[in-house]
Scaffold this motif. Structure first.
Motif, PDB file in Angstrom:
ATOM      1  N   ASN A 163      61.410 -20.934 -14.437  1.00  0.00           N
ATOM      2  CA  ASN A 163      60.563 -19.797 -14.080  1.00  0.00           C
ATOM      3  C   ASN A 163      61.386 -18.587 -13.623  1.00  0.00           C
ATOM      4  O   ASN A 163      61.144 -18.011 -12.555  1.00  0.00           O
ATOM      5  CB  ASN A 163      59.560 -20.198 -12.984  1.00  0.00           C
ATOM      6  N   LYS A 164      62.353 -18.197 -14.420  1.00  0.00           N
ATOM      7  CA  LYS A 164      63.221 -17.070 -14.101  1.00  0.00           C
ATOM      8  C   LYS A 164      62.493 -15.744 -14.298  1.00  0.00           C
ATOM      9  O   LYS A 164      61.542 -15.647 -15.075  1.00  0.00           O
ATOM     10  CB  LYS A 164      64.472 -17.104 -14.972  1.00  0.00           C
ATOM     11  N   GLY A 165      62.984 -14.691 -13.598  1.00  0.00           N
ATOM     12  CA  GLY A 165      62.364 -13.386 -13.663  1.00  0.00           C
ATOM     13  C   GLY A 165      62.948 -12.510 -14.752  1.00  0.00           C
ATOM     14  O   GLY A 165      63.857 -12.905 -15.497  1.00  0.00           O
ATOM     15  N   ILE A 166      62.447 -11.284 -14.824  1.00  0.00           N
ATOM     16  CA  ILE A 166      62.827 -10.356 -15.881  1.00  0.00           C
ATOM     17  C   ILE A 166      64.303  -9.971 -15.813  1.00  0.00           C
ATOM     18  O   ILE A 166      64.955  -9.799 -16.845  1.00  0.00           O
ATOM     19  CB  ILE A 166      61.932  -9.087 -15.831  1.00  0.00           C
ATOM     20  N   PHE A 223      75.998 -13.026 -13.809  1.00  0.00           N
ATOM     21  CA  PHE A 223      74.641 -12.505 -13.737  1.00  0.00           C
ATOM     22  C   PHE A 223      73.603 -13.590 -14.044  1.00  0.00           C
ATOM     23  O   PHE A 223      72.424 -13.430 -13.731  1.00  0.00           O
ATOM     24  CB  PHE A 223      74.450 -11.350 -14.727  1.00  0.00           C
ATOM     25  N   ILE A 224      74.061 -14.670 -14.660  1.00  0.00           N
ATOM     26  CA  ILE A 224      73.144 -15.727 -15.090  1.00  0.00           C
ATOM     27  C   ILE A 224      73.220 -16.947 -14.186  1.00  0.00           C
ATOM     28  O   ILE A 224      72.202 -17.523 -13.812  1.00  0.00           O
ATOM     29  CB  ILE A 224      73.457 -16.132 -16.550  1.00  0.00           C
ATOM     30  N   LEU A 257      70.047  -5.323  -6.433  1.00  0.00           N
ATOM     31  CA  LEU A 257      71.085  -5.605  -5.443  1.00  0.00           C
ATOM     32  C   LEU A 257      70.909  -7.002  -4.860  1.00  0.00           C
ATOM     33  O   LEU A 257      71.881  -7.749  -4.700  1.00  0.00           O
ATOM     34  CB  LEU A 257      71.040  -4.554  -4.330  1.00  0.00           C
ATOM     35  N   VAL A 258      69.661  -7.349  -4.549  1.00  0.00           N
ATOM     36  CA  VAL A 258      69.381  -8.698  -4.016  1.00  0.00           C
ATOM     37  C   VAL A 258      69.771  -9.750  -5.049  1.00  0.00           C
ATOM     38  O   VAL A 258      70.378 -10.779  -4.721  1.00  0.00           O
ATOM     39  CB  VAL A 258      67.883  -8.842  -3.655  1.00  0.00           C
ATOM     40  N   TYR A 259      69.442  -9.485  -6.313  1.00  0.00           N
ATOM     41  CA  TYR A 259      69.776 -10.423  -7.397  1.00  0.00           C
ATOM     42  C   TYR A 259      71.286 -10.606  -7.502  1.00  0.00           C
ATOM     43  O   TYR A 259      71.778 -11.733  -7.635  1.00  0.00           O
ATOM     44  CB  TYR A 259      69.217  -9.904  -8.717  1.00  0.00           C
TER      45      TYR A 259
END
Length: 220
Positions: A63-66, A138-139, A214-216
């Motif tokens: 359930n990952k985000g955009i 990033f992943i 930034l949080v990501y």
């Protein structure tokens, strides 16, 4: 599914695809045909199909985000481009097999580090893997150790695949070089350092610390 199981799953899928490709090559060579396999429409369609399947699996399972899917898409495109550049086209003719043949296969392998001085292909190998080290964090959550290990593993798979294809077509189509492993891995490390630098820069520039991007980044 734990991370190591997901990795194993992807490796198995890769081996199955490689096996199908080798079967196709072996059939052509046994017939003595002149052939060329490029990354054509079939490769593009197969890549898009695999991308859609992976997206469905990841979405349903994690359930990952955009934001994740944006960077996952960039990373996937990068991987496909690397495969296209390093493995294709695959070609063979009867004259090449007879004149060069398996006797020359050993000349297509270099196991001596830094046998030659730094040259343009070495720079290419470094640059080619900078996006790997930059996009990978990033992943998945990463450290310099993980990026180095995974960058080396990806480069190793590329080199081994090139060697296997050369054996199948009957002559050294491409050189399997330990220096490629070294320079590819170094490129991945540079990419990771670039990721850390940009993350630090964005932390200084963006005033709103609750900014989603930034949080990501700081969850990586």
């Amino acid at each position: 599914m734990k991370k190591h199981r997901l990795t194993l799953f992807l490796v198995i899928i890769g081996c199955i695809l490689a096996g199908i490709l080798m079967f196709m090559l072996r059939g052509n060579i046994d017939k003595g045909e002149v052939f060329s396999i490029g990354f054509d429409k079939t490769g593009i369609v197969a890549s898009i199909f695999a991308y859609l399947i992976l997206n469905i699996i990841i979405k349903l399972k994690y359930n990952k985000g955009i934001i994740f899917f944006i960077f996952f898409t960039l990373f996937y495109i990068y991987i496909i481009l690397v495969i296209q550049v390093t493995q294709f086209p695959i070609y063979s003719t009867e004259s090449l097999r007879e004149n060069i043949g398996t006797v020359a296969l050993g000349k297509g392998i270099n196991l001596i580090p830094f046998k030659a001085s730094l040259h343009l292909p070495s720079i290419y190998n470094i640059v080619m893997f900078v996006p790997f080290g930059f996009l990978y964090p990033f992943i998945w959550k990463n450290s310099i150790k993980k990026v180095t290990l995974h960058g080396f593993a990806f480069s190793f798979i590329i080199e081994i695949t090139q060697l296997i294809i050369s054996i199948i077509v009957g002559y050294p189509l491409r050189v399997t070089d330990i220096n490629d492993l070294i320079f590819n891995t170094f490129g991945a490390i540079i990419g990771f350092a670039l990721f850390l630098a940009i993350r630090k820069f964005m932390n200084l520039v963006i005033k709103n610390k609750s900014n989603k991007i930034l949080v990501y980044l700081y969850q990586r």
